[in-house]
Every structure is written in structure tokens, then in C-alpha cells.
Design an enzyme around this catalytic site. Structure first.
Site, short mmCIF file in Angstrom:
data_model
loop_
_atom_site.label_atom_id
_atom_site.label_comp_id
_atom_site.label_asym_id
_atom_site.label_seq_id
_atom_site.Cartn_x
_atom_site.Cartn_y
_atom_site.Cartn_z
N GLU A 33 0.81 -1.23 0.00
CA GLU A 33 0.00 0.00 0.00
C GLU A 33 0.84 1.28 0.00
O GLU A 33 0.39 2.33 -0.44
CB GLU A 33 -0.95 0.01 1.21
CG GLU A 33 -2.17 -0.86 1.01
CD GLU A 33 -3.09 -0.37 -0.11
OE1 GLU A 33 -3.40 0.83 -0.15
OE2 GLU A 33 -3.49 -1.21 -0.95
N HIS A 35 3.72 1.76 -1.72
CA HIS A 35 3.99 2.01 -3.14
C HIS A 35 2.72 2.51 -3.84
O HIS A 35 2.75 3.43 -4.65
CB HIS A 35 4.43 0.73 -3.84
CG HIS A 35 5.70 0.12 -3.32
ND1 HIS A 35 5.73 -1.06 -2.63
CD2 HIS A 35 7.00 0.53 -3.42
CE1 HIS A 35 6.97 -1.37 -2.33
NE2 HIS A 35 7.77 -0.43 -2.79
N GLN A 146 8.30 9.32 1.91
CA GLN A 146 8.99 9.85 3.09
C GLN A 146 9.59 8.71 3.93
O GLN A 146 10.48 8.93 4.73
CB GLN A 146 8.01 10.70 3.92
CG GLN A 146 8.55 11.26 5.22
CD GLN A 146 9.74 12.18 5.02
OE1 GLN A 146 9.90 12.79 3.96
NE2 GLN A 146 10.60 12.28 6.03
N ASP A 148 11.71 6.60 3.12
CA ASP A 148 13.16 6.67 2.93
C ASP A 148 13.56 8.15 2.98
O ASP A 148 13.80 8.79 1.95
CB ASP A 148 13.53 6.03 1.59
CG ASP A 148 13.17 4.56 1.56
OD1 ASP A 148 13.93 3.76 2.10
OD2 ASP A 148 12.09 4.22 1.03
P1 AMP Z 1 11.28 0.58 -2.73
O1 AMP Z 1 10.51 -0.39 -3.56
O2 AMP Z 1 11.53 0.12 -1.33
O3 AMP Z 1 12.51 1.11 -3.42
O4 AMP Z 1 10.32 1.84 -2.58
C1 AMP Z 1 9.85 2.54 -3.69
C2 AMP Z 1 9.26 3.84 -3.24
O5 AMP Z 1 8.16 3.59 -2.36
C3 AMP Z 1 10.27 4.70 -2.46
O6 AMP Z 1 10.13 6.06 -2.85
C4 AMP Z 1 9.84 4.48 -1.03
O7 AMP Z 1 10.17 5.55 -0.18
C5 AMP Z 1 8.35 4.34 -1.18
N1 AMP Z 1 7.79 3.64 -0.02
C6 AMP Z 1 8.21 2.45 0.48
N2 AMP Z 1 7.50 2.14 1.59
C7 AMP Z 1 6.64 3.16 1.79
C8 AMP Z 1 5.65 3.44 2.79
N3 AMP Z 1 5.42 2.60 3.80
N4 AMP Z 1 4.95 4.59 2.69
C9 AMP Z 1 5.19 5.46 1.67
N5 AMP Z 1 6.11 5.26 0.71
C10 AMP Z 1 6.82 4.13 0.76
#
Ligand code: AMP
Length: 281
Positions: A33, A35, A146, A148
Site C-alpha cells: 500500500e 507504493h 517519506q 526513505d
Molecule cells: P522501494 O521499492 O523500497 O525502493 O520503494 C519505492 C518507493 O516507495 C520509495 O520512494 C519508497 O520511499 C516508497 N515507499 C516504500 N514504503 C513506503 C511506505 N510505507 N509509505 C510510503 N512510501 C513508501
């Protein structure tokens, strides 16, 4: 929805109607959710939406979890079709890093503290792949979480420094009902670790509550977070930080804005979380 790992095909689709505005969400897949909140925001603000799914090897150290990083492309594509995404870029390593690839992006200061201490080459990998993705997709707006927090600061700075012609949009952290920030890595927690993991958010909330009741000394606020996390035997702290939200330098006194952030191991799984306190003035 066009699904392709082919840069030529992706560009053809991107420029099929040059007047369309494009929102872009880079991900490493195993979507949740968090993403999807970025995808929905992109859907609401642009004519067309592109998502990339790519587990970028250059942002993982040899000791990290590249091999065990969770993947399920079929499930991800179902989610994205449901969100009416127009284009999904699914490149291979050979497409992103062909033989004799030799360029990478560095940043002098923002990449050094916090995540940069335990993961010294991580942001170099992130910045380089994000720059490549920006050049392939050429979005009008790019969406990051946010969750990351340091990555968000770094990407904003990168876009500014290198004059990428796009707007960076940072979206709020999406959490499980018990407060645990959603992460693809959460599935790797065993049941006991999963029960213990909300201690991260509790410690952040505790510190922010203390701040709001007038405790502005960052050292004691950090200590308060550390003490709470240490009550949980399954948690091993990597860092606990209260830093300036722009420079990421540790604060002595929390007067204006502050980024409360932490990284904690549960077994081999390293979780991060944060709370951003906006300036009051
Ligand atoms: P990742 O697949 O971990 O590289 O994440 C892809 C994007 O989704 C990055 O910009 C993350 O910061 C964002 N993201 C990951 N988890 C969350 C979350 N729980 N809430 C909001 N954005 C997220």
C-alpha cells in the site's frame, strides 16, 4: 498497460502523445500500500503514469539482502493494472548496466550520515539508477516516499544540482494498523519479530510527544528512544538520530524542524522509520 524492459519501446510509449504529462514512481517491486499510495497520487496528478520495477544491484552491498529481496512480478503487475498504470518498466541488469558501464553519481555530504554510515555505497547506487530512470522515462513529476527520508532529501538535491527537468513529490509514510511502516522487507520478519517491530514507531512517537511537552534537548530525546527500543530484546539498534531535515546534521537542540529517524535490526532484517517535524516558525 505496456510492460517492457526495452528502453526503445518505453520511450516510444512515453512520447506517443508529447502533450501528455507523465508521473513516475520508481520501485523495487513486491508492492504494498505504501507504493500504491505513490501510484495513486501520480494517477491523480498526471495524464499518464509510469512505474519501474527494478531491484538495483548497485545499491546493495555484498553483505546485504539482494539475493533474498522479495520479488513477485506477476502480483505487482496485477496491482498496477488495477491502479490504471499506463507503463511498467521492468529492465534486466544487462539493460541497465551493459558491459563496460562505468559512470556513477556521488554527492559529497548528504549521503554520508545516517544510512550512509552502515551503507557507504548505497546512495551512489540509488542516485545513479534514479538518474538513468529519469533519463529513460523523462517524467514531469517523480514520486518518492517519506519512508526513505534521507533518500528523499538526496533525490531532491540531485534533481536541483543536475537540473533534471521534473518535480520531485514526497508522499507520506503508509503504516500497518499497529504503526509499523509498510516495507517489502516486513515479510521477512518472523512472527515474534513482527510483533516486536512496532517499537520503532512507538519510540518515534514517544520522542515527539516529549518534544511537544517541552523537552528540546536532542541528546535526551535520543536517549529516550534508545531506552524504549532496548526494552525489546529482539531489537538491535543501528542508529537513532535527531537531525536537521535539510542538512541531515545531528541537532543538539530541537528548535525548528527535525527529522527523527532510526534503523533497527530484527535478526537479519534491517528496518528504518522516521517522523519529520516541520518548522514551527
Ligand atoms: P522501494 O521499492 O523500497 O525502493 O520503494 C519505492 C518507493 O516507495 C520509495 O520512494 C519508497 O520511499 C516508497 N515507499 C516504500 N514504503 C513506503 C511506505 N510505507 N509509505 C510510503 N512510501 C513508501
Amino acid at each position: 498497460m505496456l510492460i517492457s524492459g526495452d528502453i526503445v519501446k518505453i520511450r516510444e510509449e512515453r512520447w506517443s502523445n508529447p502533450k501528455d504529462t507523465w508521473g513516475f514512481v520508481p520501485t523495487m517491486g513486491y508492492l504494498h500500500e505504501g507504493h500504491l499510495s505513490l501510484v495513486r497520487r501520480a494517477r491523480s496528478e498526471n495524464d499518464r503514469v509510469a512505474v519501474s520495477i527494478y531491484v538495483n544491484p548497485t545499491q546493495f552491498a555484498p553483505t546485504e539482502d539482494l539475493a533474498t529481496y522479495p520479488r513477485d512480478l506477476e502480483r505487482d503487475l496485477e496491482f498496477l493494472a488495477h491502479e490504471q498504470v499506463d507503463l511498467v518498466f521492468t529492465p534486466t541488469d544487462a539493460t541497465m548496466y551493459p558491459p563496460n558501464f562505468q559512470t556513477s553519481i556521488t554527492m559529497n555530504q548528504l549521503t554520508k550520515p545516517l544510512e550512509g554510515v552502515a551503507r557507504p555505497n548505497h546512495f551512489q547506487g540509488v542516485m545513479t539508477v534514479v538518474a538513468k530512470l529519469f533519463n529513460i522515462i523523462e517524467p514531469n513529476k517523480a514520486y518518492f516516499g517519506q519512508k526513505d527520508a534521507q533518500q528523499a532529501v538526496i533525490i531532491r538535491h540531485l534533481v536541483h544540482d543536475l537540473n533534471f527537468n521534473l518535480e520531485v513529490i514526497i508522499c507520506p509514510i503508509i503504516r500497518e494498523p499497529d504503526g509499523l511502516a509498510m516495507s517489502s522487507r516486513n515479510v521477512r520478519l518472523d512472527p515474534q519479530q513482527r510483533l516486536a517491530a512496532p517499537i520503532l514507531f512507538k519510540s518515534l512517537l514517544g520522542a515527539v510527544t516529549a518534544l511537544k511537552s517541552g523537552q528540546t534537548n536532542a541528546t535526551s530525546l535520543r536517549q529516550q528512544m534508545v531506552s524504549l527500543i532496548q526494552t525489546e530484546p529482539l531489537a538491535k539498534i543501528d542508529y537513532v538520530s535527531i537531525a536537521d531535515p535539510e542538512t541531515l546534521e545531528e541537532l543538539e537542540l530541537v528548535e525548528n524542524g527535525a527529522l527523527f529517524s532510526l534503523a533497527v535490526f530484527f535478526g537479519k532484517v534491517r528496518l528504518i522509520d522516521n517522523l519529520l517535524i516541520k518548522t514551527t516558525s
